[in-house]
Write a protein that holds these residues in place. Sequence first.
Motif, PDB file in Angstrom:
ATOM      1  N   LEU A   1      33.206  38.001  53.586  1.00 15.18           N
ATOM      2  CA  LEU A   1      32.841  38.178  52.174  1.00 15.18           C
ATOM      3  C   LEU A   1      33.665  39.335  51.628  1.00 15.18           C
ATOM      4  O   LEU A   1      33.616  40.445  52.172  1.00 15.18           O
ATOM      5  CB  LEU A   1      31.347  38.490  52.056  1.00 15.18           C
ATOM      6  N   TRP A   2      34.407  39.066  50.559  1.00 15.24           N
ATOM      7  CA  TRP A   2      35.250  40.100  49.938  1.00 15.24           C
ATOM      8  C   TRP A   2      34.611  40.527  48.628  1.00 15.24           C
ATOM      9  O   TRP A   2      34.352  39.693  47.763  1.00 15.24           O
ATOM     10  CB  TRP A   2      36.653  39.535  49.665  1.00 15.24           C
ATOM     11  N   LEU A   3      34.341  41.825  48.487  1.00 17.65           N
ATOM     12  CA  LEU A   3      33.741  42.345  47.253  1.00 17.65           C
ATOM     13  C   LEU A   3      34.705  43.330  46.616  1.00 17.65           C
ATOM     14  O   LEU A   3      35.446  44.034  47.329  1.00 17.65           O
ATOM     15  CB  LEU A   3      32.411  43.046  47.563  1.00 17.65           C
ATOM     16  N   GLU A   4      34.667  43.388  45.302  1.00 19.10           N
ATOM     17  CA  GLU A   4      35.451  44.405  44.578  1.00 19.10           C
ATOM     18  C   GLU A   4      34.487  45.005  43.561  1.00 19.10           C
ATOM     19  O   GLU A   4      34.112  44.334  42.592  1.00 19.10           O
ATOM     20  CB  GLU A   4      36.643  43.747  43.884  1.00 19.10           C
ATOM     21  N   THR A   5      34.060  46.238  43.797  1.00 16.36           N
ATOM     22  CA  THR A   5      33.033  46.822  42.941  1.00 16.36           C
ATOM     23  C   THR A   5      33.269  48.297  42.727  1.00 16.36           C
ATOM     24  O   THR A   5      33.406  49.020  43.711  1.00 16.36           O
ATOM     25  CB  THR A   5      31.617  46.535  43.527  1.00 16.36           C
ATOM     26  N   PRO A   6      33.366  48.782  41.463  1.00 12.85           N
ATOM     27  CA  PRO A   6      33.417  47.985  40.242  1.00 12.85           C
ATOM     28  C   PRO A   6      34.661  47.090  40.240  1.00 12.85           C
ATOM     29  O   PRO A   6      35.694  47.437  40.809  1.00 12.85           O
ATOM     30  CB  PRO A   6      33.490  49.038  39.128  1.00 12.85           C
ATOM     31  N   SER A   7      34.523  45.953  39.540  1.00 15.77           N
ATOM     32  CA  SER A   7      35.621  44.996  39.509  1.00 15.77           C
ATOM     33  C   SER A   7      36.650  45.404  38.456  1.00 15.77           C
ATOM     34  O   SER A   7      36.316  46.034  37.455  1.00 15.77           O
ATOM     35  CB  SER A   7      35.078  43.604  39.194  1.00 15.77           C
ATOM     36  N   ASN A   8      37.881  45.035  38.723  1.00 13.94           N
ATOM     37  CA  ASN A   8      38.979  45.308  37.802  1.00 13.94           C
ATOM     38  C   ASN A   8      39.388  44.004  37.129  1.00 13.94           C
ATOM     39  O   ASN A   8      39.765  43.073  37.841  1.00 13.94           O
ATOM     40  CB  ASN A   8      40.159  45.880  38.596  1.00 13.94           C
ATOM     41  N   PRO A   9      39.323  43.872  35.806  1.00 14.67           N
ATOM     42  CA  PRO A   9      39.178  44.944  34.820  1.00 14.67           C
ATOM     43  C   PRO A   9      37.814  45.031  34.121  1.00 14.67           C
ATOM     44  O   PRO A   9      37.627  45.904  33.291  1.00 14.67           O
ATOM     45  CB  PRO A   9      40.239  44.557  33.782  1.00 14.67           C
ATOM     46  N   VAL A  10      36.867  44.135  34.441  1.00 12.88           N
ATOM     47  CA  VAL A  10      35.660  44.066  33.596  1.00 12.88           C
ATOM     48  C   VAL A  10      34.592  45.090  34.015  1.00 12.88           C
ATOM     49  O   VAL A  10      33.663  45.371  33.282  1.00 12.88           O
ATOM     50  CB  VAL A  10      35.115  42.612  33.555  1.00 12.88           C
TER      51      VAL A  10
ATOM     52  N   GLN B   1      42.056  38.799  59.859  1.00  9.10           N
ATOM     53  CA  GLN B   1      40.687  38.404  60.218  1.00  9.10           C
ATOM     54  C   GLN B   1      40.441  36.901  60.094  1.00  9.10           C
ATOM     55  O   GLN B   1      39.531  36.379  60.726  1.00  9.10           O
ATOM     56  CB  GLN B   1      39.665  39.141  59.332  1.00  9.10           C
ATOM     57  N   LEU B   2      41.207  36.214  59.230  1.00  2.27           N
ATOM     58  CA  LEU B   2      40.896  34.808  58.939  1.00  2.27           C
ATOM     59  C   LEU B   2      41.849  33.858  59.666  1.00  2.27           C
ATOM     60  O   LEU B   2      43.032  34.162  59.817  1.00  2.27           O
ATOM     61  CB  LEU B   2      40.968  34.566  57.428  1.00  2.27           C
ATOM     62  N   ARG B   3      41.293  32.747  60.108  1.00  2.46           N
ATOM     63  CA  ARG B   3      42.085  31.706  60.779  1.00  2.46           C
ATOM     64  C   ARG B   3      41.867  30.388  60.037  1.00  2.46           C
ATOM     65  O   ARG B   3      40.886  30.227  59.319  1.00  2.46           O
ATOM     66  CB  ARG B   3      41.589  31.491  62.223  1.00  2.46           C
ATOM     67  N   ALA B   4      42.751  29.418  60.287  1.00  5.16           N
ATOM     68  CA  ALA B   4      42.568  28.083  59.705  1.00  5.16           C
ATOM     69  C   ALA B   4      41.180  27.573  60.073  1.00  5.16           C
ATOM     70  O   ALA B   4      40.732  27.729  61.214  1.00  5.16           O
ATOM     71  CB  ALA B   4      43.641  27.136  60.247  1.00  5.16           C
ATOM     72  N   GLY B   5      40.491  27.024  59.099  1.00  2.41           N
ATOM     73  CA  GLY B   5      39.140  26.508  59.329  1.00  2.41           C
ATOM     74  C   GLY B   5      38.051  27.496  58.939  1.00  2.41           C
ATOM     75  O   GLY B   5      36.892  27.111  58.768  1.00  2.41           O
ATOM     76  N   ASP B   6      38.407  28.779  58.800  1.00  2.96           N
ATOM     77  CA  ASP B   6      37.421  29.779  58.371  1.00  2.96           C
ATOM     78  C   ASP B   6      37.134  29.622  56.873  1.00  2.96           C
ATOM     79  O   ASP B   6      37.925  29.042  56.129  1.00  2.96           O
ATOM     80  CB  ASP B   6      37.952  31.204  58.600  1.00  2.96           C
ATOM     81  N   VAL B   7      35.999  30.208  56.487  1.00  4.58           N
ATOM     82  CA  VAL B   7      35.625  30.228  55.072  1.00  4.58           C
ATOM     83  C   VAL B   7      35.607  31.682  54.604  1.00  4.58           C
ATOM     84  O   VAL B   7      35.036  32.548  55.268  1.00  4.58           O
ATOM     85  CB  VAL B   7      34.221  29.614  54.865  1.00  4.58           C
ATOM     86  N   ALA B   8      36.241  31.958  53.460  1.00  2.00           N
ATOM     87  CA  ALA B   8      36.202  33.302  52.862  1.00  2.00           C
ATOM     88  C   ALA B   8      35.622  33.191  51.464  1.00  2.00           C
ATOM     89  O   ALA B   8      35.880  32.222  50.747  1.00  2.00           O
ATOM     90  CB  ALA B   8      37.602  33.899  52.796  1.00  2.00           C
ATOM     91  N   VAL B   9      34.822  34.196  51.088  1.00  2.00           N
ATOM     92  CA  VAL B   9      34.261  34.238  49.731  1.00  2.00           C
ATOM     93  C   VAL B   9      34.923  35.395  48.991  1.00  2.00           C
ATOM     94  O   VAL B   9      34.829  36.550  49.422  1.00  2.00           O
ATOM     95  CB  VAL B   9      32.729  34.428  49.768  1.00  2.00           C
ATOM     96  N   LEU B  10      35.594  35.070  47.893  1.00  2.00           N
ATOM     97  CA  LEU B  10      36.338  36.074  47.116  1.00  2.00           C
ATOM     98  C   LEU B  10      35.751  36.184  45.706  1.00  2.00           C
ATOM     99  O   LEU B  10      35.184  35.209  45.210  1.00  2.00           O
ATOM    100  CB  LEU B  10      37.803  35.652  46.991  1.00  2.00           C
TER     101      LEU B  10
ATOM    102  N   VAL C   1      32.143  41.844  56.048  1.00  4.20           N
ATOM    103  CA  VAL C   1      32.173  42.231  54.635  1.00  4.20           C
ATOM    104  C   VAL C   1      33.258  43.277  54.403  1.00  4.20           C
ATOM    105  O   VAL C   1      33.309  44.309  55.091  1.00  4.20           O
ATOM    106  CB  VAL C   1      30.807  42.819  54.202  1.00  4.20           C
ATOM    107  N   ALA C   2      34.126  43.007  53.426  1.00  2.37           N
ATOM    108  CA  ALA C   2      35.146  43.984  53.016  1.00  2.37           C
ATOM    109  C   ALA C   2      34.900  44.354  51.561  1.00  2.37           C
ATOM    110  O   ALA C   2      34.557  43.489  50.750  1.00  2.37           O
ATOM    111  CB  ALA C   2      36.544  43.377  53.168  1.00  2.37           C
ATOM    112  N   VAL C   3      35.058  45.635  51.249  1.00  8.32           N
ATOM    113  CA  VAL C   3      34.872  46.095  49.864  1.00  8.32           C
ATOM    114  C   VAL C   3      36.151  46.771  49.384  1.00  8.32           C
ATOM    115  O   VAL C   3      36.638  47.708  50.021  1.00  8.32           O
ATOM    116  CB  VAL C   3      33.698  47.092  49.755  1.00  8.32           C
TER     117      VAL C   3
END
Length: 391
Positions: free
Chosen positions: A157-166, A106-115, A186-188
């Motif tokens: 936007l990349w989400l991990e919920t619940p997050s590992n390990p907290v 999904q991502l190319r040079a110049g793109d912005v990703a939020v992790l 958005v990816a979860v």
Amino acid sequence: MSAGTGTPAGGAGAAGDGTRAVHAGLPEARKHEPPLPGPVFAAHYHLPGDPTGPYTYGRDENPTWDRLEQAVGELEAPPAEGSDGAGGTVVFASGMAAVSAVLFSQLRAGDVAVLPDDGYQALPLLREQLTAYGVEVRTAPTGGDGQLKALDGARLLWLETPSNPVLDVCDVRRLAGEAHARGALVAVDNTLATPLGQRPLALGADFAVASGTKQLTGHGDVLLGYVVCRDPAAAAAVRRWRKIAGAIPGPMEAWLAHRSLATLELRVERQDANALALAHALRERPEIAGLRYPGLPGDPSHRLAARQMRRFGCVVSFTLPSREQAERFLGALRLVHEATSFGGVRSTAERRGRWGGDAVPEGFVRFSAGVENTEDLVGDVLRALDSAAGS
Ligand code: PLP
């Protein structure tokens, strides 16, 4: 029994989770055929003349993957909810193969990703790799909506919920709405929740991604990953990435995973109940700090988790006063294996700080509840805590 999707007559979309899990992805019942056909081991298929599908070459297609993809799609995006997730599901050799497939397709040079900055410990490696390929990576913690400040101009936007390990939780519906309003996908990562605990696509996400190595398959003997895509074009790109990277699951692993889905609800019910019972018991222990379980009333994430999750998972995290006390605790457990990973039928626990990748205290323990009888498991943990405390 009728439908070719393996769903009970009358529509399994409206059926309970156990019913859906046990029938997911099965072929139409045919006289003398097994309910779940065995794994198809094939590097190539007979292919005279023009090379047309459905089965041409073993890196591209396999009927055992097809059935598993149908099953996972039905669980993540039930047809009864108007979703066509089954058609957009792609299985992979591991969770990381699935995560990488979404990011790199999904991502190319110049793109912005939020992790997330507090997610699975391989995310910083992905961040490095994406940055090397010219993608700008911003990070934000899972809890607290900090993602909103990082979203302007983002492509993903990349989400991990619940997050590992907290085990922090974020509001997928709200963040997906804000991300979409700014043109971001958005990816979860749904690994900890499983499709029976949370359905990211129904909450507005474009991709549900998971390690099937954990509770989905649940026996600690298979590595697997999957991506479920809302958009067929995105699914084609993810599938193309699998072909390019060759990150395909073995037929045996895919078949074992499908076989394991039949007990998914049973396992999840017992494991999650054990996790909650443990969390209640741990709450009473004075030596324990930072106890987290999204299903525990009073947990900082509980209200949000109760709104967006249907089950709360099998992982509990907590901190003992020191590294030494945590090591003594782990060593004193009799029913719980000291091991990494989580989600299996046998309880496991580890001192997460031993890997050096997570921002957690030295005494931080990630505990994965298995299917042991609750009294036995809680009793073993309380006894090991006493022993570690020297009482
Ligand atoms: N996502 C999460 C949340 C995980 O916890 C893990 C592994 O622990 C992965 C992805 C990667 O999965 P795998 O080990 O199957 O590659």
